[in-house]
Design an enzyme around this catalytic site. Structure first.
Site, PDB file in Angstrom:
ATOM      1  N   THR A 100       0.869  -1.183   0.000  1.00 10.47           N
ATOM      2  CA  THR A 100       0.000   0.000   0.000  1.00 10.47           C
ATOM      3  C   THR A 100       0.899   1.224   0.000  1.00 10.47           C
ATOM      4  O   THR A 100       1.599   1.475   0.987  1.00 10.47           O
ATOM      5  CB  THR A 100      -0.902   0.021   1.252  1.00 10.47           C
ATOM      6  N   LYS A 175      -7.669   1.417  -2.650  1.00 13.38           N
ATOM      7  CA  LYS A 175      -7.198   0.880  -1.362  1.00 13.38           C
ATOM      8  C   LYS A 175      -7.195   1.977  -0.290  1.00 13.38           C
ATOM      9  O   LYS A 175      -7.612   1.758   0.860  1.00 13.38           O
ATOM     10  CB  LYS A 175      -5.791   0.290  -1.531  1.00 13.38           C
ATOM     11  N   LYS A 243       0.232   4.871   8.735  1.00 13.69           N
ATOM     12  CA  LYS A 243       0.940   5.055   7.457  1.00 13.69           C
ATOM     13  C   LYS A 243      -0.065   5.257   6.325  1.00 13.69           C
ATOM     14  O   LYS A 243       0.062   6.167   5.502  1.00 13.69           O
ATOM     15  CB  LYS A 243       1.806   3.828   7.180  1.00 13.69           C
TER      16      LYS A 243
HETATM   17  P1  NAD Z   1       6.207  -6.244   6.922  1.00 12.61           P
HETATM   18  O1  NAD Z   1       6.948  -5.101   7.530  1.00 12.61           O
HETATM   19  O2  NAD Z   1       5.868  -7.418   7.754  1.00 12.61           O
HETATM   20  O3  NAD Z   1       7.046  -6.806   5.650  1.00 12.61           O
HETATM   21  C1  NAD Z   1       7.791  -6.002   4.773  1.00 12.61           C
HETATM   22  C2  NAD Z   1       9.031  -6.782   4.354  1.00 12.61           C
HETATM   23  O4  NAD Z   1       9.771  -5.983   3.410  1.00 12.61           O
HETATM   24  C3  NAD Z   1       9.984  -7.077   5.512  1.00 12.61           C
HETATM   25  O5  NAD Z   1      10.276  -8.460   5.538  1.00 12.61           O
HETATM   26  C4  NAD Z   1      11.228  -6.241   5.202  1.00 12.61           C
HETATM   27  O6  NAD Z   1      12.434  -6.844   5.637  1.00 12.61           O
HETATM   28  C5  NAD Z   1      11.156  -6.152   3.698  1.00 12.61           C
HETATM   29  N1  NAD Z   1      11.872  -5.019   3.134  1.00 12.61           N
HETATM   30  C6  NAD Z   1      11.869  -3.732   3.555  1.00 12.61           C
HETATM   31  N2  NAD Z   1      12.604  -2.967   2.732  1.00 12.61           N
HETATM   32  C7  NAD Z   1      13.084  -3.795   1.778  1.00 12.61           C
HETATM   33  C8  NAD Z   1      13.920  -3.593   0.642  1.00 12.61           C
HETATM   34  N3  NAD Z   1      14.411  -2.387   0.331  1.00 12.61           N
HETATM   35  N4  NAD Z   1      14.204  -4.669  -0.133  1.00 12.61           N
HETATM   36  C9  NAD Z   1      13.712  -5.894   0.167  1.00 12.61           C
HETATM   37  N5  NAD Z   1      12.926  -6.154   1.239  1.00 12.61           N
HETATM   38  C10 NAD Z   1      12.622  -5.104   2.022  1.00 12.61           C
HETATM   39  O7  NAD Z   1       4.902  -5.612   6.257  1.00 12.61           O
HETATM   40  P2  NAD Z   1       3.548  -6.365   5.862  1.00 12.61           P
HETATM   41  O8  NAD Z   1       2.632  -6.390   7.030  1.00 12.61           O
HETATM   42  O9  NAD Z   1       3.888  -7.639   5.143  1.00 12.61           O
HETATM   43  O10 NAD Z   1       2.916  -5.303   4.845  1.00 12.61           O
HETATM   44  C11 NAD Z   1       3.438  -5.129   3.534  1.00 12.61           C
HETATM   45  C12 NAD Z   1       2.548  -4.153   2.791  1.00 12.61           C
HETATM   46  O11 NAD Z   1       1.215  -4.673   2.742  1.00 12.61           O
HETATM   47  C13 NAD Z   1       2.437  -2.770   3.451  1.00 12.61           C
HETATM   48  O12 NAD Z   1       2.403  -1.767   2.475  1.00 12.61           O
HETATM   49  C14 NAD Z   1       1.122  -2.850   4.198  1.00 12.61           C
HETATM   50  O13 NAD Z   1       0.515  -1.581   4.376  1.00 12.61           O
HETATM   51  C15 NAD Z   1       0.303  -3.732   3.281  1.00 12.61           C
HETATM   52  N6  NAD Z   1      -0.773  -4.460   3.968  1.00 12.61           N
HETATM   53  C16 NAD Z   1      -0.519  -5.069   5.171  1.00 12.61           C
HETATM   54  C17 NAD Z   1      -1.559  -5.732   5.836  1.00 12.61           C
HETATM   55  C18 NAD Z   1      -1.339  -6.370   7.193  1.00 12.61           C
HETATM   56  O14 NAD Z   1      -2.336  -6.665   7.885  1.00 12.61           O
HETATM   57  N7  NAD Z   1      -0.106  -6.618   7.614  1.00 12.61           N
HETATM   58  C19 NAD Z   1      -2.836  -5.789   5.249  1.00 12.61           C
HETATM   59  C20 NAD Z   1      -3.052  -5.205   4.007  1.00 12.61           C
HETATM   60  C21 NAD Z   1      -1.995  -4.534   3.374  1.00 12.61           C
END
Ligand code: NAD
Length: 305
Positions: A100, A175, A243
């Site tokens: 997102t 979204k 965020k």
């Molecule tokens: P998270 O922080 O658990 O995972 C993000 C991953 O990206 C981490 O493993 C991190 O190490 C990796 N990362 C960060 N920078 C990086 C880079 N430069 N290169 C490679 N890897 C990198 O986050 P999440 O909960 O999995 O959410 C991911 C996205 O999905 C976000 O944008 C969030 O808003 C969206 N989202 C999350 C949820 C939820 O409930 N968690 C629901 C809907 C949408």
């Protein structure tokens, strides 16, 4: 895609959401190169059959479709502009960002990638970690229709409701509107519970009554019990919603749309995070109402001048 029914994939970002989504693609038989800045995350997916990569450039070098699931706009921009998607992905490929992030930054990346004959789709998701685990995400997709048609089979491995919503950035726009409705609705549920509690009604019963009528909502149903019980465990985290709300307000500023309710609830999320609730679930917004109504004051202090 290639005549092979399993095009080569790359998956960047193996966190709470990405590890489940990449896992489904691997289990479905796709060859998936996986990369994350956390080597433990890469190792864990490699144990499930993913192909471990040591950089974005290596992961995307032969990918027909690259998927990213990263925290926010700067990380997606890094992966595209700095780390190798733009430079190393093969021409004719599709880059799908499922994080997102900002719709405006998405459109800009789509333009830059298009100059290299790479199509970009924005495919943010709704459904949270449970939706990701059950391959039951709702995915809203913006970008070229032809790229969507080519990628739909892959998206269907991760979600049950896949909707094409229009031009580049449209998926992120939808979204963010989704998040606006969720946050303002959570706030409404908090206010009703705070008022009901102060008035001495049975909150469980009040919730049941509201669920049976026009005040019913997903938030009241799913988050109401945890609010009433004071259970703050995540779920969708406060800091992730904050965020998203900041992205909503950024977009509203660009489009000159006043969003008074969103502005107010964003301040309450800031307050919640300042009280150490960033890692708690969204129902912890009710703690803000605990503080505003004096419910967090230790009994010995109550009534103290
Ligand atoms: P998270 O922080 O658990 O995972 C993000 C991953 O990206 C981490 O493993 C991190 O190490 C990796 N990362 C960060 N920078 C990086 C880079 N430069 N290169 C490679 N890897 C990198 O986050 P999440 O909960 O999995 O959410 C991911 C996205 O999905 C976000 O944008 C969030 O808003 C969206 N989202 C999350 C949820 C939820 O409930 N968690 C629901 C809907 C949408």
């Amino acid at each position: 895609m290639s005549s092979n029914t399993f095009p080569k994939l790359a998956f960047i970002g193996l966190g709470v959401m990405g590890r489940e989504m990449a896992g489904h693609l691997i289990a479905a038989g796709y060859p998936v190169r996986v990369f994350d800045i956390s080597s433990d995350a890469v190792k864990s997916l490699a144990e499930k059959g993913g192909i471990a990569s040591s950089s974005v450039a290596e992961a995307v070098a032969d990918a027909e479709i690259t998927i990213s699931m990263l925290p926010n706009t700067p990380q997606v921009e890094d992966v595209v502009y700095r780390d190798g998607v733009l430079k190393h992905m093969p021409r004719g490929g599709i880059f799908i960002d499922m994080s997102t992030i900002s719709p405006e930054a998405t459109r800009s990346m789509a333009d830059h990638l298009s100059e290299k004959s790479i199509s970009m789709l924005d495919g943010p998701v709704s459904g949270g970690p449970i939706g990701a685990k059950n391959a039951a995400l709702s995915i809203m997709v913006g970008g070229e229709r032809s790229a969507f048609d080519r990628a739909e089979t892959v998206l269907k491995v991760m979600g049950t409701t896949i909707t094409y919503v229009g031009a580049p950035g449209a998926g992120q726009t939808v979204k963010l509107c989704n998040q606006l409705v969720c946050a303002v609705n959570i706030q409404a549920v908090c206010e009703a519970l705070a008022l009901g509690r102060a008035s001495g009604v049975d909150l469980e019963q009040m919730r049941d009554v509201l669920l049976g009528g026009s005040a019913s909502s997903w938030m009241l149903e799913k988050l109401g019990p945890a609010m009433i019980a004071g259970d703050a465990s995540a779920g969708f985290r406060i800091d992730l919603m904050l965020k998203d709300l900041r992205l909503v307000l950024e977009m509203a500023g660009q489009k000159d749309v006043p969003l008074p309710a969103t502005s107010l609830v964003t301040s309450q999320y800031v307050e919640a995070r300042a009280h150490g609730e960033g890692s708690n679930g969204n129902q912890a917004l009710f703690k803000v109402y605990d503080r505003m109504t004096g419910q967090d004051v230790p009994v010995a202090m109550a009534g103290h001048p």
